[in-house]
Design a protein around this motif. Structure first.
Motif, PDB file in Angstrom:
ATOM      1  N   CYS A 166      44.373 -10.767 -23.329  1.00  0.00           N
ATOM      2  CA  CYS A 166      44.813  -9.454 -23.238  1.00  0.00           C
ATOM      3  C   CYS A 166      43.799  -8.439 -23.454  1.00  0.00           C
ATOM      4  O   CYS A 166      42.700  -9.038 -24.377  1.00  0.00           O
ATOM      5  CB  CYS A 166      46.119  -9.164 -24.263  1.00  0.00           C
ATOM      6  N   ASP A 167      43.989  -7.476 -23.030  1.00  0.00           N
ATOM      7  CA  ASP A 167      42.957  -6.380 -23.368  1.00  0.00           C
ATOM      8  C   ASP A 167      43.372  -5.498 -24.860  1.00  0.00           C
ATOM      9  O   ASP A 167      44.269  -5.140 -24.723  1.00  0.00           O
ATOM     10  CB  ASP A 167      42.877  -5.304 -22.289  1.00  0.00           C
ATOM     11  N   PRO A 168      42.285  -5.663 -25.648  1.00  0.00           N
ATOM     12  CA  PRO A 168      42.710  -4.945 -27.008  1.00  0.00           C
ATOM     13  C   PRO A 168      43.033  -3.420 -26.558  1.00  0.00           C
ATOM     14  O   PRO A 168      42.343  -3.096 -25.546  1.00  0.00           O
ATOM     15  CB  PRO A 168      41.567  -5.140 -27.855  1.00  0.00           C
ATOM     16  N   PRO A 169      43.930  -2.950 -27.380  1.00  0.00           N
ATOM     17  CA  PRO A 169      44.750  -3.504 -28.471  1.00  0.00           C
ATOM     18  C   PRO A 169      45.905  -4.231 -28.306  1.00  0.00           C
ATOM     19  O   PRO A 169      46.497  -4.689 -28.951  1.00  0.00           O
ATOM     20  CB  PRO A 169      45.054  -2.160 -29.474  1.00  0.00           C
ATOM     21  N   ALA A 170      46.130  -4.460 -26.757  1.00  0.00           N
ATOM     22  CA  ALA A 170      47.134  -5.357 -26.609  1.00  0.00           C
ATOM     23  C   ALA A 170      46.972  -6.785 -26.930  1.00  0.00           C
ATOM     24  O   ALA A 170      45.776  -7.045 -27.109  1.00  0.00           O
ATOM     25  CB  ALA A 170      47.383  -5.328 -25.176  1.00  0.00           C
ATOM     26  N   PHE A 171      48.081  -7.501 -27.402  1.00  0.00           N
ATOM     27  CA  PHE A 171      47.674  -8.938 -27.917  1.00  0.00           C
ATOM     28  C   PHE A 171      48.845  -9.579 -27.410  1.00  0.00           C
ATOM     29  O   PHE A 171      50.021  -9.370 -26.789  1.00  0.00           O
ATOM     30  CB  PHE A 171      47.899  -8.957 -29.405  1.00  0.00           C
ATOM     31  N   LEU A 172      48.736 -11.072 -27.360  1.00  0.00           N
ATOM     32  CA  LEU A 172      49.624 -12.170 -26.841  1.00  0.00           C
ATOM     33  C   LEU A 172      50.733 -12.085 -27.732  1.00  0.00           C
ATOM     34  O   LEU A 172      50.763 -12.271 -28.889  1.00  0.00           O
ATOM     35  CB  LEU A 172      48.751 -13.372 -26.822  1.00  0.00           C
ATOM     36  N   ASP A 173      51.974 -12.000 -26.783  1.00  0.00           N
ATOM     37  CA  ASP A 173      53.167 -12.056 -27.788  1.00  0.00           C
ATOM     38  C   ASP A 173      53.127 -13.562 -28.317  1.00  0.00           C
ATOM     39  O   ASP A 173      53.251 -14.507 -27.392  1.00  0.00           O
ATOM     40  CB  ASP A 173      54.299 -11.781 -26.700  1.00  0.00           C
ATOM     41  N   PRO A 174      53.551 -13.617 -29.628  1.00  0.00           N
ATOM     42  CA  PRO A 174      53.633 -14.936 -30.019  1.00  0.00           C
ATOM     43  C   PRO A 174      54.536 -15.876 -29.440  1.00  0.00           C
ATOM     44  O   PRO A 174      54.608 -17.145 -29.259  1.00  0.00           O
ATOM     45  CB  PRO A 174      53.873 -14.652 -31.326  1.00  0.00           C
ATOM     46  N   LYS A 175      55.706 -15.061 -28.979  1.00  0.00           N
ATOM     47  CA  LYS A 175      57.024 -15.855 -28.442  1.00  0.00           C
ATOM     48  C   LYS A 175      56.830 -16.247 -26.853  1.00  0.00           C
ATOM     49  O   LYS A 175      57.424 -17.102 -26.260  1.00  0.00           O
ATOM     50  CB  LYS A 175      58.374 -15.150 -28.730  1.00  0.00           C
ATOM     51  N   HIS A 176      55.967 -15.309 -26.305  1.00  0.00           N
ATOM     52  CA  HIS A 176      55.897 -15.435 -24.736  1.00  0.00           C
ATOM     53  C   HIS A 176      54.361 -15.365 -24.480  1.00  0.00           C
ATOM     54  O   HIS A 176      53.923 -14.290 -24.452  1.00  0.00           O
ATOM     55  CB  HIS A 176      56.624 -14.400 -24.070  1.00  0.00           C
ATOM     56  N   LYS A 177      53.692 -16.570 -24.410  1.00  0.00           N
ATOM     57  CA  LYS A 177      52.278 -16.653 -24.201  1.00  0.00           C
ATOM     58  C   LYS A 177      51.815 -16.244 -22.776  1.00  0.00           C
ATOM     59  O   LYS A 177      50.695 -16.397 -22.651  1.00  0.00           O
ATOM     60  CB  LYS A 177      52.043 -18.264 -24.092  1.00  0.00           C
ATOM     61  N   ASN A 178      52.620 -15.659 -22.015  1.00  0.00           N
ATOM     62  CA  ASN A 178      52.102 -15.317 -20.834  1.00  0.00           C
ATOM     63  C   ASN A 178      52.531 -13.679 -20.866  1.00  0.00           C
ATOM     64  O   ASN A 178      52.430 -12.987 -19.643  1.00  0.00           O
ATOM     65  CB  ASN A 178      53.104 -15.837 -19.699  1.00  0.00           C
ATOM     66  N   THR A 179      52.530 -13.028 -21.936  1.00  0.00           N
ATOM     67  CA  THR A 179      52.964 -11.758 -21.930  1.00  0.00           C
ATOM     68  C   THR A 179      52.120 -10.905 -22.980  1.00  0.00           C
ATOM     69  O   THR A 179      51.840 -11.320 -24.186  1.00  0.00           O
ATOM     70  CB  THR A 179      54.446 -11.613 -22.366  1.00  0.00           C
ATOM     71  N   CYS A 180      51.513  -9.869 -22.572  1.00  0.00           N
ATOM     72  CA  CYS A 180      50.765  -8.884 -23.542  1.00  0.00           C
ATOM     73  C   CYS A 180      51.324  -7.947 -23.965  1.00  0.00           C
ATOM     74  O   CYS A 180      52.194  -7.354 -23.093  1.00  0.00           O
ATOM     75  CB  CYS A 180      49.530  -8.628 -22.829  1.00  0.00           C
ATOM     76  N   VAL A 181      51.525  -7.686 -25.330  1.00  0.00           N
ATOM     77  CA  VAL A 181      52.379  -6.509 -25.727  1.00  0.00           C
ATOM     78  C   VAL A 181      51.473  -5.539 -26.592  1.00  0.00           C
ATOM     79  O   VAL A 181      50.208  -5.742 -26.976  1.00  0.00           O
ATOM     80  CB  VAL A 181      53.347  -6.872 -26.840  1.00  0.00           C
ATOM     81  N   GLY A 225      47.853  -8.988 -18.846  1.00  0.00           N
ATOM     82  CA  GLY A 225      46.571  -9.496 -19.108  1.00  0.00           C
ATOM     83  C   GLY A 225      45.851 -10.377 -17.920  1.00  0.00           C
ATOM     84  O   GLY A 225      46.296 -10.201 -16.854  1.00  0.00           O
ATOM     85  N   ARG A 226      44.939 -11.097 -18.321  1.00  0.00           N
ATOM     86  CA  ARG A 226      44.360 -11.830 -17.403  1.00  0.00           C
ATOM     87  C   ARG A 226      44.386 -13.372 -17.710  1.00  0.00           C
ATOM     88  O   ARG A 226      44.137 -13.690 -18.846  1.00  0.00           O
ATOM     89  CB  ARG A 226      42.886 -11.560 -17.413  1.00  0.00           C
ATOM     90  N   CYS A 227      44.611 -14.432 -16.728  1.00  0.00           N
ATOM     91  CA  CYS A 227      44.475 -15.638 -16.849  1.00  0.00           C
ATOM     92  C   CYS A 227      42.870 -15.968 -16.991  1.00  0.00           C
ATOM     93  O   CYS A 227      42.105 -15.673 -16.077  1.00  0.00           O
ATOM     94  CB  CYS A 227      45.029 -16.344 -15.460  1.00  0.00           C
ATOM     95  N   VAL A 228      42.415 -16.470 -18.064  1.00  0.00           N
ATOM     96  CA  VAL A 228      40.968 -16.895 -18.256  1.00  0.00           C
ATOM     97  C   VAL A 228      40.869 -18.425 -18.406  1.00  0.00           C
ATOM     98  O   VAL A 228      39.489 -18.739 -18.178  1.00  0.00           O
ATOM     99  CB  VAL A 228      40.515 -16.131 -19.619  1.00  0.00           C
ATOM    100  N   GLU A 229      41.722 -19.064 -18.836  1.00  0.00           N
ATOM    101  CA  GLU A 229      41.686 -20.632 -18.524  1.00  0.00           C
ATOM    102  C   GLU A 229      43.193 -21.215 -18.116  1.00  0.00           C
ATOM    103  O   GLU A 229      44.089 -20.464 -18.154  1.00  0.00           O
ATOM    104  CB  GLU A 229      41.289 -21.392 -19.832  1.00  0.00           C
ATOM    105  N   PRO A 230      43.084 -22.388 -17.533  1.00  0.00           N
ATOM    106  CA  PRO A 230      44.285 -22.870 -17.091  1.00  0.00           C
ATOM    107  C   PRO A 230      45.399 -22.664 -18.207  1.00  0.00           C
ATOM    108  O   PRO A 230      45.236 -22.910 -19.428  1.00  0.00           O
ATOM    109  CB  PRO A 230      44.222 -24.311 -16.949  1.00  0.00           C
ATOM    110  N   GLU A 231      46.264 -21.991 -17.928  1.00  0.00           N
ATOM    111  CA  GLU A 231      47.473 -21.602 -18.533  1.00  0.00           C
ATOM    112  C   GLU A 231      47.332 -20.876 -19.990  1.00  0.00           C
ATOM    113  O   GLU A 231      47.913 -20.801 -21.064  1.00  0.00           O
ATOM    114  CB  GLU A 231      48.191 -23.162 -19.340  1.00  0.00           C
ATOM    115  N   VAL A 232      45.979 -20.201 -19.979  1.00  0.00           N
ATOM    116  CA  VAL A 232      45.757 -19.245 -21.224  1.00  0.00           C
ATOM    117  C   VAL A 232      45.212 -17.726 -20.658  1.00  0.00           C
ATOM    118  O   VAL A 232      44.659 -17.378 -19.718  1.00  0.00           O
ATOM    119  CB  VAL A 232      44.468 -19.713 -21.696  1.00  0.00           C
TER     120      VAL A 232
END
Ligand SMILES: *[C@@H]1O[C@H](CO)[C@@H](O)[C@H](O)[C@H]1NC(C)=O
Ligand SMILES: *[C@@H]1O[C@H](CO)[C@@H](O)[C@H](O)[C@H]1NC(C)=O
Ligand SMILES: *[C@@H]1O[C@H](CO)[C@@H](O)[C@H](O)[C@H]1NC(C)=O
Length: 244
Positions: free
Chosen positions: A110-125, A100-107
């Protein structure tokens, strides 16, 4: 203050970068005062132990002194990093943004349909659907969003048709009539052979209009000839006794 705070980080030199081109009103740009030490030489007069007439002599000497100037400078704010390629401050995600892309500090985003893994906030699944979505896209675990013209029926994307009674919707707005039905005015109606002066109520089921009876040979309906009449016209009116 700001500089001291930033310099608590090990990466101090990486974070604090002063760049002239940064616009103070751009995102991620902070204006901080910065003190710089400068030196200058100063002249002064002093007496020396030498007599010029009755008094001690005055001579001019120079000394260097340091002084501070405070300048406002644009730096990338905390959580932002200078990107020399595009000359802007970019948000920084310390853990990276896998997929995915870093859009704000520490945020991460992800590009849909990929979404942020609730357990690993730095990983798009990327969601998975089993069986795969037909005529749609997989938006969550076994969740399909149907393409335009399709609707979700029991978890499957089926084509949509405006009015497809007595038929099967085989693709969006494409209704195929069941056997025994024929399309008239865009809808599937039962088909009958013959059925003049009658109503086709079901495939090959003709209901004669009031006052008509069925001719089983051609399946049309006709007005019966009154009893005791030998000859009728097509409207069932007795022609006996009339001049030819
Ligand atoms: C930022 O400021 C500069 C100079 O004051 C101005 O020309 C520019 O339009 C501003 N940009 C935005 C996005 O406000
Ligand atoms: C630095 O910025 C502050 C706050 O915006 C302002 O009050 C001050 O005059 C600026 N100093 C210089 C040297 O531009
Ligand atoms: C019934 O249909 C057959 C075939 O078209 C026709 O020959 C016959 O005259 C019809 N009978 C009546 C009573 O109309």
């Amino acid at each position: 203050m700001r500089i001291k705070f930033l310099c608590l980080f090990i990466l101090c030199s990486e974070i604090v970068i002063f760049v002239d081109g940064l616009m103070a009103n751009n995102t991620g740009v902070c204006v901080v005062p910065r003190s710089v030490q400068k030196t200058r030489t100063k002249k002064y007069k002093t007496r020396i132990n030498k007599y010029c007439g009755a008094r001690k002599c005055l001579v001019t000497k120079t000394k260097t002194e340091t002084y501070k100037v405070t300048k406002n400078e644009s730096v990338c704010c905390e959580g932002w990093k200078y990107d020399s390629n595009s000359d802007i401050c970019s948000p920084y995600c310390s853990m990276g943004c896998n997929g995915g892309r870093c859009v704000e500090p520490e945020v991460c985003q992800c590009d849909p349909p990929a979404f942020l893994d609730p357990k690993h906030k730095n990983t798009c699944v990327t969601p998975t659907c089993e069986p795969p979505c037909e005529n749609g896209i997989c938006v969550g675990f076994n969740m399909c969003t149907c393409s335009e013209g399709y609707t979700n029926m029991n978890g499957k994307c089926k084509p949509k048709c405006e009015n497809c009674a007595n038929g099967e919707c085989i693709s969006p707005d494409n209704c195929e009539c069941h056997n025994g039905y024929i399309k008239t005015d865009g809808v599937c109606n039962p088909a009958c052979v013959g059925c003049e002066n009658g109503v086709c109520t079901a495939p090959n089921t003709c209901k004669c209009n009031e006052g008509f009876i069925k001719n089983d040979t051609n399946n049309n309906c006709y007005k019966p000839c009154p009893k005791n009449c030998k000859r009728c016209d097509i409207d069932g009116i007795c022609q006996d006794g009339l001049c030819e």
